[in-house]
Every structure is written in C-alpha cells, then in structure tokens.
Design a protein around this motif. Structure first.
Motif, mmCIF file in Angstrom:
data_model
loop_
_atom_site.group_PDB
_atom_site.id
_atom_site.type_symbol
_atom_site.label_atom_id
_atom_site.label_comp_id
_atom_site.label_asym_id
_atom_site.label_seq_id
_atom_site.Cartn_x
_atom_site.Cartn_y
_atom_site.Cartn_z
ATOM 1 N N SER A 286 0.828 -1.349 0.092
ATOM 2 C CA SER A 286 -0.202 0.246 0.425
ATOM 3 C C SER A 286 1.135 1.000 0.071
ATOM 4 O O SER A 286 0.544 2.294 -0.557
ATOM 5 C CB SER A 286 -0.975 0.096 1.202
ATOM 6 O OG SER A 286 0.125 0.216 2.376
ATOM 7 N N ALA A 287 2.140 1.139 0.561
ATOM 8 C CA ALA A 287 3.248 2.460 0.653
ATOM 9 C C ALA A 287 3.527 2.659 -1.056
ATOM 10 O O ALA A 287 3.400 4.134 -1.186
ATOM 11 C CB ALA A 287 4.104 2.459 1.710
ATOM 12 N N ILE A 288 4.112 1.574 -2.106
ATOM 13 C CA ILE A 288 3.899 1.522 -2.796
ATOM 14 C C ILE A 288 2.426 2.196 -4.079
ATOM 15 O O ILE A 288 2.931 2.910 -4.582
ATOM 16 C CB ILE A 288 4.957 0.680 -3.422
ATOM 17 C CG1 ILE A 288 5.479 0.278 -2.605
ATOM 18 C CG2 ILE A 288 4.779 0.229 -4.994
ATOM 19 C CD1 ILE A 288 6.229 -1.262 -3.249
ATOM 20 N N ALA A 289 2.019 1.713 -3.773
ATOM 21 C CA ALA A 289 0.349 2.270 -4.772
ATOM 22 C C ALA A 289 0.399 3.615 -3.753
ATOM 23 O O ALA A 289 0.132 4.285 -4.695
ATOM 24 C CB ALA A 289 -0.492 1.523 -4.071
ATOM 25 N N VAL A 290 0.177 4.648 -3.211
ATOM 26 C CA VAL A 290 0.015 5.510 -2.244
ATOM 27 C C VAL A 290 1.142 6.386 -3.412
ATOM 28 O O VAL A 290 0.723 7.330 -3.132
ATOM 29 C CB VAL A 290 0.367 5.680 -0.562
ATOM 30 C CG1 VAL A 290 0.520 7.269 -0.218
ATOM 31 C CG2 VAL A 290 -0.923 5.476 0.190
ATOM 32 N N GLY A 291 2.565 6.207 -2.852
ATOM 33 C CA GLY A 291 3.557 6.993 -3.561
ATOM 34 C C GLY A 291 3.147 7.336 -4.807
ATOM 35 O O GLY A 291 3.313 8.077 -5.810
ATOM 36 N N GLY A 292 3.316 6.185 -5.798
ATOM 37 C CA GLY A 292 2.926 6.134 -7.020
ATOM 38 C C GLY A 292 1.204 6.783 -7.726
ATOM 39 O O GLY A 292 1.542 7.870 -8.445
ATOM 40 N N ILE A 293 -0.275 6.477 -6.778
ATOM 41 C CA ILE A 293 -0.924 8.057 -6.713
ATOM 42 C C ILE A 293 -0.192 9.362 -7.210
ATOM 43 O O ILE A 293 -0.875 9.984 -7.222
ATOM 44 C CB ILE A 293 -1.711 7.131 -6.231
ATOM 45 C CG1 ILE A 293 -2.460 5.706 -6.457
ATOM 46 C CG2 ILE A 293 -3.126 8.253 -5.336
ATOM 47 C CD1 ILE A 293 -3.800 5.658 -5.040
ATOM 48 N N GLY A 294 0.583 9.257 -5.928
ATOM 49 C CA GLY A 294 1.142 10.587 -5.251
ATOM 50 C C GLY A 294 2.286 11.239 -6.560
ATOM 51 O O GLY A 294 1.743 12.513 -6.756
ATOM 52 N N ILE A 295 2.756 10.244 -7.145
ATOM 53 C CA ILE A 295 3.673 10.862 -7.794
ATOM 54 C C ILE A 295 2.664 11.055 -9.298
ATOM 55 O O ILE A 295 2.902 12.047 -10.304
ATOM 56 C CB ILE A 295 5.050 9.508 -8.248
ATOM 57 C CG1 ILE A 295 6.033 9.945 -7.617
ATOM 58 C CG2 ILE A 295 5.605 10.170 -9.781
ATOM 59 C CD1 ILE A 295 6.852 8.325 -7.451
ATOM 60 N N GLY A 296 1.616 10.300 -9.845
ATOM 61 C CA GLY A 296 0.503 10.750 -10.133
ATOM 62 C C GLY A 296 0.327 11.770 -10.654
ATOM 63 O O GLY A 296 -0.079 12.112 -11.854
ATOM 64 N N ILE A 297 -0.337 12.138 -9.802
ATOM 65 C CA ILE A 297 -1.200 13.258 -8.982
ATOM 66 C C ILE A 297 -0.417 14.842 -9.138
ATOM 67 O O ILE A 297 -0.587 15.314 -10.028
ATOM 68 C CB ILE A 297 -2.129 13.384 -7.742
ATOM 69 C CG1 ILE A 297 -2.427 12.369 -7.847
ATOM 70 C CG2 ILE A 297 -2.178 14.476 -7.660
ATOM 71 C CD1 ILE A 297 -3.319 12.119 -6.175
ATOM 72 N N PHE A 298 0.565 14.517 -9.329
ATOM 73 C CA PHE A 298 2.079 15.441 -9.409
ATOM 74 C C PHE A 298 1.966 15.355 -10.776
ATOM 75 O O PHE A 298 1.977 16.703 -10.787
ATOM 76 C CB PHE A 298 2.619 15.267 -8.423
ATOM 77 C CG PHE A 298 4.361 16.485 -8.670
ATOM 78 C CD1 PHE A 298 3.647 17.156 -7.951
ATOM 79 C CD2 PHE A 298 5.320 16.293 -9.608
ATOM 80 C CE1 PHE A 298 4.834 18.387 -8.134
ATOM 81 C CE2 PHE A 298 6.467 17.340 -9.877
ATOM 82 C CZ PHE A 298 5.870 18.093 -9.455
ATOM 83 N N SER A 299 2.403 14.943 -11.235
ATOM 84 C CA SER A 299 2.812 14.649 -13.143
ATOM 85 C C SER A 299 1.077 15.016 -13.461
ATOM 86 O O SER A 299 1.043 15.516 -14.367
ATOM 87 C CB SER A 299 2.881 13.301 -13.309
ATOM 88 O OG SER A 299 3.905 12.578 -12.810
ATOM 89 N N LEU A 300 0.414 15.063 -12.987
ATOM 90 C CA LEU A 300 -0.884 15.523 -13.790
ATOM 91 C C LEU A 300 -1.083 16.839 -13.576
ATOM 92 O O LEU A 300 -0.841 17.474 -14.717
ATOM 93 C CB LEU A 300 -2.211 14.811 -13.147
ATOM 94 C CG LEU A 300 -3.539 15.334 -14.046
ATOM 95 C CD1 LEU A 300 -3.750 14.591 -15.126
ATOM 96 C CD2 LEU A 300 -4.761 14.669 -13.398
ATOM 97 N N LEU A 301 -1.321 17.428 -12.480
ATOM 98 C CA LEU A 301 -1.132 18.759 -12.345
ATOM 99 C C LEU A 301 0.236 19.645 -13.004
ATOM 100 O O LEU A 301 0.436 20.689 -13.542
ATOM 101 C CB LEU A 301 -0.952 18.804 -11.260
ATOM 102 C CG LEU A 301 -2.069 18.798 -9.731
ATOM 103 C CD1 LEU A 301 -1.583 18.766 -8.391
ATOM 104 C CD2 LEU A 301 -3.376 19.996 -10.087
#
Length: 67
Positions: free
Chosen positions: A39-54
């Motif tokens: 879940s830590a990897i998933a949360v990190g990936g989601i965070g990076i994805g949101i940052f990239s999208l923005l």
C-alpha cells in the motif's frame, strides 16, 4: 482605517494555518497505509501520478510546452 489593515494582515496567517491543517489531517489519514509495503508503493505511485497530472496540465494551460 487601521482596523482594516489589521484585518487584512490576518488573512495570510489564516491561509497558512488552514493549508497546514489540511495537510496534517491528510497525512494522519494516510499514515496507516505506510505500514504495509504494497500500500505504501500504491500511495507513492498515486502521489506521483497526481503531481505529474497537475504539472503537465498546468504546463499545457500556461503555454510552456513546445507544441
């Protein structure tokens, strides 16, 4: 007139405390997810994805991209 500027001077402090409070509540909500590595990897990936999208959205909207 002095009271007006005194009130206006309070808004940046309010904005900082409000924003910091949102981040602290969000971090407390997400902190238990970091106990499990998957879940830590998933949360990190989601965070990076949101940052990239923005990042890419704002870059395209502001006309900073070469396209």
């Amino acid at each position: 007139m002095g009271e007006f500027f005194e009130n206006v001077a309070r808004y940046p402090r309010y904005l900082i405390s409000f924003t910091l409070g949102i981040f602290l509540v969000f971090f407390e909500w997400i902190k238990p997810l970091f106990k499990n590595p998957i879940s830590a990897i998933a949360v990190g990936g989601i965070g990076i994805g949101i940052f990239s999208l923005l990042y890419f959205t704002l870059k395209a909207m502001l006309g900073l991209s070469p396209v």
